[in-house]
Design a protein around this motif. Structure first.
Motif, mmCIF file in Angstrom:
data_model
loop_
_atom_site.group_PDB
_atom_site.id
_atom_site.type_symbol
_atom_site.label_atom_id
_atom_site.label_comp_id
_atom_site.label_asym_id
_atom_site.label_seq_id
_atom_site.Cartn_x
_atom_site.Cartn_y
_atom_site.Cartn_z
ATOM 1 N N UNK A 63 47.274 30.899 4.357
ATOM 2 C CA UNK A 63 46.836 30.256 3.310
ATOM 3 C C UNK A 63 47.140 28.985 4.270
ATOM 4 N N UNK A 64 47.508 28.037 4.738
ATOM 5 C CA UNK A 64 47.396 27.069 5.196
ATOM 6 C C UNK A 64 46.082 26.993 6.536
ATOM 7 N N UNK A 65 45.843 28.150 7.517
ATOM 8 C CA UNK A 65 45.281 28.542 8.322
ATOM 9 C C UNK A 65 44.093 28.438 7.836
ATOM 10 N N UNK A 66 44.098 29.439 6.831
ATOM 11 C CA UNK A 66 42.257 29.589 6.110
ATOM 12 C C UNK A 66 41.665 27.604 5.686
ATOM 13 N N UNK A 67 42.779 27.466 4.836
ATOM 14 C CA UNK A 67 42.393 26.170 4.335
ATOM 15 C C UNK A 67 41.704 25.516 5.571
ATOM 16 N N UNK A 94 52.176 23.798 11.901
ATOM 17 C CA UNK A 94 51.151 22.725 12.265
ATOM 18 C C UNK A 94 50.645 22.403 13.619
ATOM 19 N N UNK A 95 52.154 21.672 14.391
ATOM 20 C CA UNK A 95 51.744 21.748 16.048
ATOM 21 C C UNK A 95 51.553 22.471 16.524
ATOM 22 N N UNK A 96 52.497 23.946 16.595
ATOM 23 C CA UNK A 96 52.588 24.931 17.212
ATOM 24 C C UNK A 96 50.913 26.606 16.578
ATOM 25 N N UNK A 97 50.136 26.374 15.384
ATOM 26 C CA UNK A 97 49.100 26.244 14.812
ATOM 27 C C UNK A 97 48.180 25.433 14.940
ATOM 28 N N UNK A 98 47.803 23.942 15.371
ATOM 29 C CA UNK A 98 46.758 23.539 16.397
ATOM 30 C C UNK A 98 46.218 23.093 14.530
#
Length: 165
Positions: A63-67, A94-98
């Motif tokens: 959900x965080x990635x999609x938003x 957030x750092x690991x996922x950009x």
């Protein structure tokens, strides 16, 4: 209280989400920099509250990635991703996922957000965490959309939420 499920097993929240047309309750949540932000810090913007139990679970991370993807195209809109995760875990994710287009906020310090928005889980293995929900607040601070996701392992309806804007 809202009746929801976790992998088909019945659990409840302490209440129901704010009603459409109501003023959204203000809050004070912890940022990943260990500062504090509230609803009034985003005055004049549309606010998408993406609320979930923990960023360390698959559906919550999705959900965080999609938003994050969808937020970059939204004008005058901020996406706040809210959980009871420690700010350190939120920052690490957030750092690991950009992740750069959403703001992570934590309700770990007081738990008052979950109580004020009536979405704290009351029982079961996730008791005291936040349920999966999306609440959209307009530029005037009024609730214009809510979704209490009925099954915690399911994703929210992104398209329906974004259409509310």
């Amino acid at each position: 209280m809202a009746d929801i499920t976790l992998k088909g097993n019945a659990i409840q929240t302490i209440g129901n989400l704010p009603k459409i047309g109501e003023s959204a309750p203000d809050f004070k949540l912890t940022t990943v920099e260990l500062g504090h932000k509230g609803l009034t810090d985003f005055s004049g913007k549309n606010i998408i509250l993406n609320i979930f139990p923990s960023v360390d679970t698959g559906t919550c991370a999705t959900s965080v990635r999609e938003f994050n993807k969808k937020a970059s195209a939204l004008e005058n809109t901020v996406v706040l991703c809210i959980s009871k995760d420690l700010p350190f875990a939120q920052a690490r994710f957030c750092g690991a996922e950009g992740i750069e287009n959403v703001e992570m906020l934590s309700d770990f310090a007081t738990g008052s957000f979950g109580k004020d928005y009536q979405l704290e889980i009351k029982n079961g293995p996730l008791a005291h965490l936040l349920s999966r929900a999306v609440i959209i607040v307009d530029t005037n601070g009024k609730v214009i959309y809510t979704e209490q996701v009925p099954e915690i392992v399911d994703e929210p309806n992104y398209e329906k939420a974004l259409k509310a804007l």
